[in-house]
Design a protein around this motif. Structure first.
Motif, PDB file in Angstrom:
ATOM      1  N   ARG A 154      33.237 -52.505  18.644  1.00 37.74           N
ATOM      2  CA  ARG A 154      31.896 -52.537  18.079  1.00 37.74           C
ATOM      3  C   ARG A 154      31.613 -53.891  17.423  1.00 37.74           C
ATOM      4  N   GLN A 155      32.639 -54.471  16.811  1.00 37.02           N
ATOM      5  CA  GLN A 155      32.469 -55.778  16.173  1.00 37.02           C
ATOM      6  C   GLN A 155      32.137 -56.849  17.210  1.00 37.02           C
ATOM      7  N   VAL A 156      32.799 -56.788  18.364  1.00 36.43           N
ATOM      8  CA  VAL A 156      32.512 -57.755  19.428  1.00 36.43           C
ATOM      9  C   VAL A 156      31.088 -57.549  19.955  1.00 36.43           C
ATOM     10  N   ALA A 157      30.679 -56.290  20.070  1.00 37.17           N
ATOM     11  CA  ALA A 157      29.317 -56.003  20.521  1.00 37.17           C
ATOM     12  C   ALA A 157      28.296 -56.600  19.554  1.00 37.17           C
ATOM     13  N   GLN A 158      28.554 -56.466  18.252  1.00 36.50           N
ATOM     14  CA  GLN A 158      27.660 -57.063  17.257  1.00 36.50           C
ATOM     15  C   GLN A 158      27.594 -58.580  17.428  1.00 36.50           C
TER      16      GLN A 158
END
Length: 315
Positions: A36-40
């Motif tokens: 999710r952090q990479v998606a952000q």
């Protein structure tokens, strides 16, 4: 493609899913196989790299490649493929609608008077919903398909009215039901002076937008009560896989003769049209119907999604 370009492609895909398809960062992360952090960070990269203005300006490389291959194989003058990896049906349909609206806007912005032929279908209606308002009263929107129900009301197939409202242009309704009650009844409808006037105007359309329907139980024509389950069975037995403006097409792109033809009031379809005839249709389940329209050269423009595009190129 270098590492930086691949990163931008991924950022553009994430931005599309976030801003156009309305997916959450968690859904984007699952679809792209990242945290999710990479998606952000990918969405943030898209913003920082200037990929986002009113729409996403960075062309996703894979979709551009698919567009080029589809255009070459099927002789398309216009083809747009939108990202659909990991999208649910609602997000995919919205993505096709947004892209379809962008294509429509390219023509509507023209200040020279245009005749715009408009068919029917949920994809067309969704695309028109995404259109901004234009002040183009000089344009004319012409219906290609009868939108009068058996009780005299106008149905959800009355899509051209919505485009006329967005353009502030004139609206020409085809004054007939989709299927008349009988062959004699069709003759009465189609010989009316107003019908002939609108039909002639439709034949002069500068650009035409249509949908492509499937032929199966609970397909839109059946679900909305225009054809019966028995008629669906007969059409399927005759190898009909696609429907455009109430005309039925087989898997090789040929017209399928049916008793419904004697009651159909829609304008005629033309193979290898000289002017733009652009279909909006997506979803992997529609690739057989879209392929039929392409093989028959009934359309010369297409807005679809990448999974459908891959299926169209696989055979």
């Amino acid at each position: 493609m270098n590492r930086h370009d691949k990163k931008l492609d991924q950022a553009a895909r994430a931005a599309w899913m976030y801003y156009v398809a309305g997916q959450t960062q968690h859904e984007i992360a699952e679809a792209l196989g990242v945290s999710r952090q990479v998606a952000q960070r990918l969405v943030a990269l898209a913003i920082d790299s200037g990929l986002i203005s009113v729409n996403i300006s960075h062309p996703v490389g894979r979709c551009m490649e698919l567009s080029a291959r589809l255009s070459e194989r099927y002789g398309l003058s216009l083809c747009q493929v939108v990202p659909s990896q990991g999208m649910e049906s609602a997000g995919l349909n919205r993505a096709v609608a947004v892209a379809g609206a962008e294509v429509m806007a390219q023509f509507i912005r023209d200040e020279q008077p245009l005749i715009i032929g408009v068919g029917s279908g949920r994809s067309l209606k969704a695309a028109i919903d995404e259109l901004p308002d234009f002040e183009r009263p000089q344009h004319s929107c012409v219906s290609l398909i009868g939108a009068i129900a058996a009780d005299g009301s106008c149905t959800r197939y009355d899509v051209p009215l919505w485009m006329a409202e967005k353009t502030q242009g004139r609206y020409f309704i085809l004054p007939a039901p989709l299927f008349a009650d009988s062959e004699q009844d069709r003759t009465l409808w189609c010989n009316h002076r107003i019908y002939r006037t609108v039909n002639e105007k439709a034949s002069q359309a500068d650009v035409t937008f249509i949908g492509i329907g499937t032929i199966e139980y609970q397909c839109p024509l059946h679900k909305d009560g225009f054809i019966s389950a028995e008629e669906v069975e007969r059409l399927s037995a005759a190898n009909a896989v696609a429907e455009m403006l109430g005309h039925f097409i087989d898997s090789a792109g040929r017209r399928v003769a049916s008793e419904l033809d004697q009651r159909l009031t829609s304008v005629n379809l033309r193979q290898q049209p000289e002017k733009p005839v652009i279909a909006l249709a997506g979803g992997a389940e529609k690739h057989r119907a879209i392929r039929a329209a392409l093989l028959g050269r009934w359309i010369n423009g297409l807005v679809t999604d990448e999974e459908c595009a891959q299926a169209l190129l696989a055979d």
